[in-house]
Design a protein around this motif. Structure first.
Motif, PDB file in Angstrom:
ATOM      1  N   GLY A 114       0.834  -1.190   0.000  1.00 22.33           N
ATOM      2  CA  GLY A 114       0.000   0.000   0.000  1.00 22.33           C
ATOM      3  C   GLY A 114       0.868   1.239   0.000  1.00 22.33           C
ATOM      4  N   PRO A 115       0.303   2.386  -0.317  1.00 28.36           N
ATOM      5  CA  PRO A 115       1.073   3.648  -0.384  1.00 28.36           C
ATOM      6  C   PRO A 115       1.368   4.193   1.003  1.00 28.36           C
ATOM      7  CG  PRO A 115      -1.220   4.094  -0.835  1.00 28.36           C
ATOM      8  CD  PRO A 115      -1.115   2.595  -0.676  1.00 28.36           C
ATOM      9  N   ARG A 116       2.176   3.468   1.731  1.00 26.23           N
ATOM     10  CA  ARG A 116       2.367   3.756   3.151  1.00 26.23           C
ATOM     11  C   ARG A 116       2.793   5.200   3.387  1.00 26.23           C
ATOM     12  NH1 ARG A 116       2.152   0.319   7.309  1.00 26.23           N
ATOM     13  NH2 ARG A 116       2.965   1.107   9.271  1.00 26.23           N
ATOM     14  N   TRP A 117       2.162   5.811   4.406  1.00 31.94           N
ATOM     15  CA  TRP A 117       2.420   7.175   4.852  1.00 31.94           C
ATOM     16  C   TRP A 117       1.915   8.235   3.877  1.00 31.94           C
ATOM     17  CZ3 TRP A 117       7.752   4.791   5.360  1.00 31.94           C
ATOM     18  CH2 TRP A 117       7.818   3.995   6.519  1.00 31.94           C
ATOM     19  N   HIS A 118       1.210   7.833   2.812  1.00 35.90           N
ATOM     20  CA  HIS A 118       0.610   8.820   1.915  1.00 35.90           C
ATOM     21  C   HIS A 118      -0.853   8.469   1.659  1.00 35.90           C
ATOM     22  CE1 HIS A 118      -0.192  11.686  -1.161  1.00 35.90           C
ATOM     23  NE2 HIS A 118      -0.327  10.780  -2.128  1.00 35.90           N
ATOM     24  N   ASN A 119      -1.707   9.420   1.920  1.00 37.04           N
ATOM     25  CA  ASN A 119      -3.135   9.279   1.657  1.00 37.04           C
ATOM     26  C   ASN A 119      -3.568  10.451   0.791  1.00 37.04           C
ATOM     27  OD1 ASN A 119      -5.911   9.136   1.634  1.00 37.04           O
ATOM     28  ND2 ASN A 119      -6.178   9.400   3.846  1.00 37.04           N
ATOM     29  N   PRO A 120      -3.893  10.201  -0.495  1.00 34.08           N
ATOM     30  CA  PRO A 120      -4.278  11.312  -1.383  1.00 34.08           C
ATOM     31  C   PRO A 120      -5.467  12.121  -0.873  1.00 34.08           C
ATOM     32  CG  PRO A 120      -3.885   9.300  -2.634  1.00 34.08           C
ATOM     33  CD  PRO A 120      -3.877   8.911  -1.187  1.00 34.08           C
ATOM     34  N   GLN A 121      -6.271  11.518   0.012  1.00 28.25           N
ATOM     35  CA  GLN A 121      -7.402  12.231   0.612  1.00 28.25           C
ATOM     36  C   GLN A 121      -7.163  12.511   2.097  1.00 28.25           C
ATOM     37  OE1 GLN A 121      -8.339   9.338  -1.541  1.00 28.25           O
ATOM     38  NE2 GLN A 121      -8.287  10.949  -3.095  1.00 28.25           N
TER      39      GLN A 121
END
Length: 467
Positions: free
Chosen positions: A217-224
């Motif tokens: 998963g895109p750990r430490w990044h949440n586009p929202q």
């Protein structure tokens, strides 16, 4: 059935013990503090001598998600260790106010709220501070806290540079304060039992340690990310948050997701490898690696991140003739494990960071890898040729493959040491210095594309072999 090792701890003499190493550790640069107000304080301001029945009053400095874990730890230990919460401190008003409300719900206490650390540290009756700020801020704030005469729990990584690591170490060693690093696994009973087995010599000569801890998963990044949407520069202090970093215009992504940006964190090295290499030191009574080489890249999640999502580091501890391997992929979660390889036996943990599911496997069983490995291991355990490493906590049950980051054992150890004024906590300042330097070496090796070396005499990272 599963065979359980007996709980008797077998201790061997240490050939190169961590405590012996401490006496030889050189002291680094002169300490400074973050704020003028706090720098005027001295350890003499710490005039509350804690007795066995006195409540330890704690303040939380940095009120993001990891601070929630700190709050959970205090809650778990509050009754047994007579702990109280009296203050919260964060630059961002939303985090500050939200944490105060959470403390009211958890502890039934109305706490003081502070924007700046120097205001928190001037509070009468405050005994200790738990730091959960950005990675690059930890060392300077730790120095500020102990210079103000307060005990401190400092989240890992302790430092993002060798200079900052030296700054924090000198401040702590020059103080009377009791400091605990947020490397919680070293207080877990199963991990301590693994160390006892290593020290006992049952594995024979150990030549390699491997740790493979993954995610998908895109750990430490949440586009929202809701915090990015919510924060406004006027609700915080951007220049103060930068804490000496070069000024850039306010960037809510860097403020809220600092772990993925290279100026503020090493990412995988700072977050996961700091735990991992700290455990390697813990198991083997080693300190800073002699050499380090690393590689990786942004392969799985080409988003706004600057730090790698796929990474591997190799280090050597020359005196111990030991190779250390750390690897993480954030695009495939299969195959998490830790492995300590000796000529006479293997310690193998199924699972990622902090997994207590350890097995001891004698080398003469010749259990090869592959898809039939676990079937062979099960047969060996059931025939009592291999062993599950367990404690009374799990009894006859197979331990899980992971634990919560919120460790009551680690919190209890810090509380006990604060009362006794014993500075040798399970996560003392030297362990923080060691994991920091090891991770800085790995981060720099990846970024610079070269093999790096640790000069023990000068306490410097160099890019050439030492004569």
């Amino acid at each position: 059935m599963f065979y359980i090792t007996n709980n008797k701890m077998i201790m061997a003499k240490e050939s190169i013990s961590r405590r012996n190493f401490l006496a030889k550790t050189a002291v680094g640069v002169a300490a400074t503090t973050v704020s003028t107000s706090a720098s005027s304080m001295s350890t003499a301001s710490y005039n509350r001598i804690l007795g066995a029945n006195d409540r330890i009053n704690i303040g939380f400095l940095g009120c993001g998600s990891r601070s929630h874990g700190h709050q959970n730890m205090v809650k778990m230990s509050a009754q047994d260790k007579n702990l109280g919460v009296v203050a919260v401190c964060d630059l961002w008003s939303k985090h500050r106010e939200g944490t105060a409300a959470r403390i009211k719900e958890m502890f039934g206490a109305d706490v003081k709220q502070f924007k700046y650390s120097e205001q928190l540290l001037e509070m009468p009756g405050l005994d200790a501070v738990m730091i959960a700020t950005g990675d690059f801020q930890h060392a300077k704030i730790l120095a500020e806290v102990v210079n103000a005469g307060k005990d401190c729990y400092c989240e890992k990584p302790m430092a993002e540079s060798v200079d900052d690591a030296k700054l924090a170490r000198k401040a702590v060693l020059d103080s009377k304060q009791v400091v605990q690093m947020g490397s919680q696994w070293v207080s877990e009973p199963v991990q301590r039992k693994v160390r006892d087995i290593v020290r006992s010599g049952r594995l024979g000569q150990i030549t390699k340690i491997e740790q493979v801890w993954n995610d998908n998963g895109p750990r430490w990044h949440n586009p929202q990310n809701p915090n990015v949407a919510a924060i406004r520069e006027e609700d915080t202090d951007w220049k103060r948050w930068l804490l000496g970093k070069p000024y850039i215009p306010f960037d809510p992504w860097k403020y809220c997701e600092f772990r993925i940006f290279r100026d503020y964190s090493g990412g995988i090295t700072s977050q996961w490898m700091s735990h991992a290499i700290g455990l390697a030191h813990f198991y083997t009574d080693t300190a800073i690696p002699d050499t380090m080489v690393a590689n990786g890249g942004i392969f799985g999640w080409p988003d706004i991140r600057e730090n790698p999502d796929t990474f591997q580091a190799l280090a050597t501890f020359n005196d111990s003739k030991l190779l250390y391997s750390y690897s993480s992929s954030y695009a495939n979660k299969f195959g998490d494990y830790s492995c300590i390889r000796g000529k006479e036996g293997t310690l193998f943990a199924h699972g990622g960071e902090g997994s207590p599911r350890w097995f001891f496997i004698p080398e003469h069983l010749k259990l090869a890898g592959g898809f039939d490995f676990y079937e062979g291991l099960k047969d060996a355990v059931n025939s009592r040729k291999a062993e599950i490493i367990t404690t009374e906590e799990y009894g006859m049950k197979l331990p899980p493959v992971g634990l919560s980051d919120d460790s009551k054992y680690h919190m209890d150890n810090w509380a006990d040491c604060m009362r006794s004024r014993n500075k040798d906590t399970n996560g003392n300042i030297h362990t923080g210095f060691w994991h920091s330097v090891g991770c800085v070496m790995a981060t720099r090796s990846y970024r610079e594309g070269k093999k790096l070396y640790w000069d023990r005499a000068k306490e410097e990272i160099v890019d050439h072999p030492l004569s």
